[in-house]
Design a protein around this motif. Structure first.
Motif, PDB file in Angstrom:
ATOM      1  N   GLY A  33      46.461  46.094  25.707  1.00 30.05           N
ATOM      2  CA  GLY A  33      45.020  46.255  25.561  1.00 30.05           C
ATOM      3  C   GLY A  33      44.330  46.322  26.912  1.00 30.05           C
ATOM      4  N   LEU A  34      43.015  46.305  26.859  1.00 32.56           N
ATOM      5  CA  LEU A  34      42.228  46.383  28.085  1.00 32.56           C
ATOM      6  C   LEU A  34      42.383  45.100  28.886  1.00 32.56           C
ATOM      7  CD1 LEU A  34      38.899  47.860  26.660  1.00 32.56           C
ATOM      8  CD2 LEU A  34      40.705  49.087  27.860  1.00 32.56           C
ATOM      9  N   PRO A  35      42.349  45.213  30.209  1.00 31.16           N
ATOM     10  CA  PRO A  35      42.391  44.007  31.044  1.00 31.16           C
ATOM     11  C   PRO A  35      41.211  43.080  30.712  1.00 31.16           C
ATOM     12  CG  PRO A  35      42.723  45.985  32.371  1.00 31.16           C
ATOM     13  CD  PRO A  35      42.332  46.441  31.004  1.00 31.16           C
ATOM     14  N   ALA A  36      41.426  41.769  30.763  1.00 25.53           N
ATOM     15  CA  ALA A  36      40.397  40.787  30.387  1.00 25.53           C
ATOM     16  C   ALA A  36      39.116  40.960  31.196  1.00 25.53           C
ATOM     17  CB  ALA A  36      40.938  39.371  30.544  1.00 25.53           C
TER      18      ALA A  36
ATOM     19  N   LYS B  27      33.265  42.850  31.236  1.00 25.17           N
ATOM     20  CA  LYS B  27      32.261  43.791  31.728  1.00 25.17           C
ATOM     21  C   LYS B  27      31.772  44.705  30.610  1.00 25.17           C
ATOM     22  CE  LYS B  27      33.560  43.812  36.577  1.00 25.17           C
ATOM     23  NZ  LYS B  27      33.929  44.609  37.733  1.00 25.17           N
ATOM     24  N   VAL B  28      32.672  45.094  29.720  1.00 26.86           N
ATOM     25  CA  VAL B  28      32.274  45.911  28.575  1.00 26.86           C
ATOM     26  C   VAL B  28      31.330  45.115  27.679  1.00 26.86           C
ATOM     27  CG1 VAL B  28      33.096  46.999  26.440  1.00 26.86           C
ATOM     28  CG2 VAL B  28      34.287  47.428  28.603  1.00 26.86           C
TER      29      VAL B  28
ATOM     30  N   VAL C 161      32.654  49.238  34.439  1.00 24.69           N
ATOM     31  CA  VAL C 161      33.394  48.258  33.630  1.00 24.69           C
ATOM     32  C   VAL C 161      34.753  47.910  34.246  1.00 24.69           C
ATOM     33  CG1 VAL C 161      32.199  48.823  31.472  1.00 24.69           C
ATOM     34  CG2 VAL C 161      34.323  50.031  32.044  1.00 24.69           C
ATOM     35  N   GLY C 162      34.973  48.345  35.476  1.00 27.40           N
ATOM     36  CA  GLY C 162      36.198  47.978  36.178  1.00 27.40           C
ATOM     37  C   GLY C 162      37.448  48.700  35.712  1.00 27.40           C
ATOM     38  N   LEU C 163      37.289  49.910  35.172  1.00 30.83           N
ATOM     39  CA  LEU C 163      38.445  50.638  34.658  1.00 30.83           C
ATOM     40  C   LEU C 163      38.682  51.972  35.364  1.00 30.83           C
ATOM     41  CD1 LEU C 163      38.041  49.880  30.846  1.00 30.83           C
ATOM     42  CD2 LEU C 163      39.821  49.032  32.386  1.00 30.83           C
ATOM     43  N   ALA C 164      38.221  52.071  36.601  1.00 29.25           N
ATOM     44  CA  ALA C 164      38.429  53.317  37.343  1.00 29.25           C
ATOM     45  C   ALA C 164      39.919  53.638  37.481  1.00 29.25           C
ATOM     46  CB  ALA C 164      37.764  53.240  38.715  1.00 29.25           C
ATOM     47  N   GLY C 165      40.764  52.623  37.495  1.00 34.76           N
ATOM     48  CA  GLY C 165      42.206  52.832  37.598  1.00 34.76           C
ATOM     49  C   GLY C 165      42.815  53.474  36.357  1.00 34.76           C
ATOM     50  N   PHE C 166      42.049  53.503  35.273  1.00 35.57           N
ATOM     51  CA  PHE C 166      42.503  54.146  34.034  1.00 35.57           C
ATOM     52  C   PHE C 166      41.752  55.458  33.822  1.00 35.57           C
ATOM     53  CE2 PHE C 166      43.749  49.774  33.566  1.00 35.57           C
ATOM     54  CZ  PHE C 166      45.024  49.891  33.040  1.00 35.57           C
TER      55      PHE C 166
ATOM     56  N   LYS D 184      29.199  61.042  35.111  1.00 37.76           N
ATOM     57  CA  LYS D 184      28.801  59.951  34.208  1.00 37.76           C
ATOM     58  C   LYS D 184      30.018  59.206  33.656  1.00 37.76           C
ATOM     59  CE  LYS D 184      28.317  63.021  30.203  1.00 37.76           C
ATOM     60  NZ  LYS D 184      27.377  63.554  29.211  1.00 37.76           N
ATOM     61  N   CYS D 185      31.125  59.904  33.446  1.00 35.02           N
ATOM     62  CA  CYS D 185      32.340  59.244  32.960  1.00 35.02           C
ATOM     63  C   CYS D 185      32.901  58.317  34.038  1.00 35.02           C
ATOM     64  CB  CYS D 185      33.376  60.274  32.541  1.00 35.02           C
ATOM     65  SG  CYS D 185      32.831  61.345  31.191  1.00 35.02           S
ATOM     66  N   TRP D 186      32.956  58.818  35.276  1.00 41.11           N
ATOM     67  CA  TRP D 186      33.417  57.991  36.392  1.00 41.11           C
ATOM     68  C   TRP D 186      32.508  56.781  36.562  1.00 41.11           C
ATOM     69  CZ3 TRP D 186      37.980  58.035  38.467  1.00 41.11           C
ATOM     70  CH2 TRP D 186      38.724  59.212  38.519  1.00 41.11           C
ATOM     71  N   ASP D 187      31.199  57.014  36.483  1.00 40.90           N
ATOM     72  CA  ASP D 187      30.233  55.921  36.660  1.00 40.90           C
ATOM     73  C   ASP D 187      30.468  54.818  35.629  1.00 40.90           C
ATOM     74  OD1 ASP D 187      29.117  57.385  38.724  1.00 40.90           O
ATOM     75  OD2 ASP D 187      27.392  58.074  37.548  1.00 40.90           O
ATOM     76  N   PHE D 188      30.675  55.208  34.383  1.00 41.67           N
ATOM     77  CA  PHE D 188      30.926  54.211  33.340  1.00 41.67           C
ATOM     78  C   PHE D 188      32.221  53.460  33.624  1.00 41.67           C
ATOM     79  CE2 PHE D 188      33.010  53.031  29.320  1.00 41.67           C
ATOM     80  CZ  PHE D 188      32.131  52.028  28.946  1.00 41.67           C
TER      81      PHE D 188
END
Length: 177
Positions: free
Chosen positions: A148-151, A156-157, A120-125, A112-116
């Motif tokens: 901060g988070l990428p734009a 997506k968030v 939102v496009g943050l698998a690289g983090f 579920k963590c990976w899925d989230f």
């Protein structure tokens, strides 16, 4: 720099804890203005959060514990908004940090963590909790520090939050609450 670390009572936490503390010690040597906050997201994580504080303090890292179990959404928002970065395990912490725009790194122990993160496009983090690597973690902290988070991820968030709010509103309407 105030870094929130979300210790969790899961089997693969302890090796990750050692890696995180070693890296935080290295960062503290480079920059004396580091403070850690152990974020306990659930009452069953309180003991591991207290242990994290104890071990961090023994390593000379100023650390406090913040128990969020039973907190209101406003309390969680205030606790996370005070942080420069979150290193999180529990999905609730990850989603809350993302919704608040607080830069975070996910240490995933369940799909579920990976899925989230992927949604939102943050698998690289993200990294699997048992595979936490100090070099990888250091690079991700440097990527997020002061930026901060990428734009793209923020957009997506925002979409994710809007969908969740709409679903909650629909449920409350259907229940006539």
């Amino acid at each position: 720099m105030r870094i929130g670390v979300n210790p969790a009572d899961v089997p693969s936490w302890h090796p990750a804890e050692s890696t995180i503390l070693r890296l935080m010690g290295q960062i503290a040597q480079d920059s004396a203005d580091i403070a850690l906050v152990a974020l306990s997201a659930a009452d069953y994580d309180d003991e591991v959060a207290r242990r994290f504080v104890q071990v961090a303090t023994e390593h000379g890292l100023p650390t406090t514990v913040r128990t969020l179990s039973g907190s209101t959404p406003s309390d969680v928002s205030r606790a996370l908004a005070d942080l420069d970065l979150v290193i999180g395990v529990r999905l609730h912490i990850l989603v809350s940090a993302a919704a608040l725009g607080v830069p975070y790194i996910a240490l995933c122990y369940e799909d579920k963590c990976w899925d989230f993160q992927e949604s939102v496009g943050l698998a690289g983090f993200s990294q699997s909790l048992p595979d936490v690597d100090g070099d990888w973690l250091d690079e991700r902290i440097r990527d997020l520090r002061g930026v901060g988070l990428p734009a793209e991820a923020e957009a997506k968030v925002d979409e994710f939050v809007a969908r969740q709010q709409a679903a909650a509103h629909a449920a409350l309407t259907e229940l006539r609450l």
